[in-house]
Design a protein around this motif. Structure first.
Motif, mmCIF file in Angstrom:
data_model
loop_
_atom_site.group_PDB
_atom_site.id
_atom_site.type_symbol
_atom_site.label_atom_id
_atom_site.label_comp_id
_atom_site.label_asym_id
_atom_site.label_seq_id
_atom_site.Cartn_x
_atom_site.Cartn_y
_atom_site.Cartn_z
ATOM 1 N N UNK A 108 1.066 -1.176 0.011
ATOM 2 C CA UNK A 108 0.037 0.043 -0.058
ATOM 3 C C UNK A 108 0.774 1.406 -0.065
ATOM 4 N N UNK A 109 0.368 2.411 -0.456
ATOM 5 C CA UNK A 109 0.845 3.754 -0.488
ATOM 6 C C UNK A 109 -0.103 4.527 -0.366
ATOM 7 N N UNK A 110 0.238 5.408 0.696
ATOM 8 C CA UNK A 110 -0.883 6.613 1.216
ATOM 9 C C UNK A 110 -1.012 7.646 0.255
ATOM 10 N N UNK A 111 -1.944 8.342 -0.276
ATOM 11 C CA UNK A 111 -2.302 9.533 -0.835
ATOM 12 C C UNK A 111 -3.268 10.143 -0.129
ATOM 13 N N UNK A 112 -2.928 11.535 0.096
ATOM 14 C CA UNK A 112 -3.415 12.388 0.885
ATOM 15 C C UNK A 112 -3.963 13.523 -0.040
ATOM 16 N N UNK A 113 -5.060 14.075 -0.222
ATOM 17 C CA UNK A 113 -5.149 15.123 -1.040
ATOM 18 C C UNK A 113 -5.792 16.057 -0.053
ATOM 19 N N UNK A 114 -5.148 17.281 0.234
ATOM 20 C CA UNK A 114 -5.415 18.217 1.090
ATOM 21 C C UNK A 114 -4.877 19.507 1.074
ATOM 22 N N UNK A 115 -5.553 20.637 1.326
ATOM 23 C CA UNK A 115 -4.988 21.751 1.151
ATOM 24 C C UNK A 115 -4.298 22.370 2.314
#
Length: 115
Positions: A108-115
Motif C-alpha cells: 500500500x501507498x498513502x495518498x492524501x489530498x488536502x490543502x
C-alpha cells in the motif's frame, strides 16, 4: 515468490496529480489482471481501476475521466495516473493481481489530498 511493490503516493493539493506505480516480481505480470484498490479510514476497500491481459480497463464511477490505469509489460509495472484529485480520494492505495484462486497484494501507498 510473487511480490508487488507500490510507490508514488504522497500529499497533494486538491486539483493536483499523482502517478502510482506497482512493480511486480516473480510472475509474468502481463498475462494476469491487475487492479488498484483503495481504503479510506473507516471504509471498506474498493476497486478503483482494473486492467486485463488484453489491456481493456474498468473504473469505478467516481474516478472515470480523472484516473487512468496502464501497464508496461517490459517493466512488469502497472501505473495509475490520478488527475484532478479531490479530498475524497484520500486513502491507502493497494495494487493487486489474481493468479488462479489466489490474490496477491502490495503493501500500500498513502495518498492524501488536502490543502
Amino acid at each position: 515468490q510473487v511480490q508487488l511493490v507500490e510507490s508514488g503516493g504522497g500529499l497533494v493539493q486538491p486539483g493536483g496529480s499523482l502517478r502510482l506505480s506497482c512493480a511486480a516480481s516473480g510472475i509474468i505480470f502481463n498475462i494476469y489482471p491487475a487492479g488498484w484498490y483503495r481504503q479510506a479510514p473507516g471504509k471498506q476497500r474498493e476497486l478503483v481501476a482494473a486492467i486485463f491481459s488484453d489491456s481493456s480497463t474498468n473504473y469505478v464511477d467516481s474516478v472515470k475521466g480523472r484516473f487512468t490505469i496502464t501497464r508496461d509489460n517490459a517493466k512488469k509495472t502497472v501505473f495509475l495516473q490520478m488527475n484532478s484529485l479531490k479530498p475524497e480520494d484520500t486513502a491507502v492505495y493497494y495494487c493487486s493481481t489474481r493468479i488462479g484462486r489466489t490474490d496477491y497484494w502490495g503493501q500500500g501507498t498513502q495518498v492524501t489530498v488536502s490543502s
